[in-house]
Write a protein that holds these residues in place. Sequence first.
Motif, PDB file in Angstrom:
ATOM      1  N   LEU A  17      82.595 -22.424  -4.506  1.00 47.43           N
ATOM      2  CA  LEU A  17      83.625 -22.643  -3.311  1.00 47.43           C
ATOM      3  C   LEU A  17      84.919 -22.958  -3.930  1.00 47.43           C
ATOM      4  O   LEU A  17      85.825 -22.448  -3.347  1.00 47.43           O
ATOM      5  CB  LEU A  17      83.151 -23.884  -2.716  1.00 47.43           C
ATOM      6  CG  LEU A  17      84.090 -24.555  -1.805  1.00 47.43           C
ATOM      7  CD1 LEU A  17      84.044 -23.613  -0.439  1.00 47.43           C
ATOM      8  CD2 LEU A  17      83.561 -25.993  -1.111  1.00 47.43           C
ATOM      9  N   LEU A  58      77.600 -24.806   0.357  1.00 44.90           N
ATOM     10  CA  LEU A  58      78.882 -24.548  -0.599  1.00 44.90           C
ATOM     11  C   LEU A  58      78.563 -23.471  -1.301  1.00 44.90           C
ATOM     12  O   LEU A  58      79.901 -22.590  -1.300  1.00 44.90           O
ATOM     13  CB  LEU A  58      78.815 -25.703  -1.876  1.00 44.90           C
ATOM     14  CG  LEU A  58      78.975 -27.087  -1.147  1.00 44.90           C
ATOM     15  CD1 LEU A  58      78.540 -28.036  -2.525  1.00 44.90           C
ATOM     16  CD2 LEU A  58      80.323 -27.338  -0.709  1.00 44.90           C
ATOM     17  N   ALA A  61      79.681 -20.761   1.774  1.00 46.23           N
ATOM     18  CA  ALA A  61      81.078 -20.823   1.668  1.00 46.23           C
ATOM     19  C   ALA A  61      81.975 -20.158   0.906  1.00 46.23           C
ATOM     20  O   ALA A  61      82.734 -19.332   1.263  1.00 46.23           O
ATOM     21  CB  ALA A  61      81.587 -22.114   2.049  1.00 46.23           C
ATOM     22  N   GLY A  62      81.793 -20.289  -0.439  1.00 44.31           N
ATOM     23  CA  GLY A  62      82.244 -19.520  -1.526  1.00 44.31           C
ATOM     24  C   GLY A  62      81.957 -17.992  -1.506  1.00 44.31           C
ATOM     25  O   GLY A  62      82.671 -17.270  -1.632  1.00 44.31           O
TER      26      GLY A  62
END
Length: 95
Positions: A17, A58, A61-62
């Motif tokens: 992220l 996370l 999302a990254g």
Amino acid sequence: MSIPAPRQTSSYAVISLVAGILGWTLLPFLGSICAIIFGHMGRGEIRRSDGQMEGDGLAIAGLILGWLSVAMWVIGILLFIVFFGGLAWIAALNS
């Protein structure tokens, strides 16, 4: 009555992220590549932990930030090539 131990967040997911955000700000291409690599590593680590780790959101999302940035780079480079290739073609026609 025992209290269950808190689940640990995957470090790879957090790194993914942070690298994804850096890929859009301070480290344009390098951050995006790191976000993709660490995102996949983080998701694998979370899957192998049998519910002992968290942070899949996370990592995702990254990954999304990394892949979007890489896609934008590829599109930008292709547009650059098409634009200047077209200019060269027009210049060759006018010669």
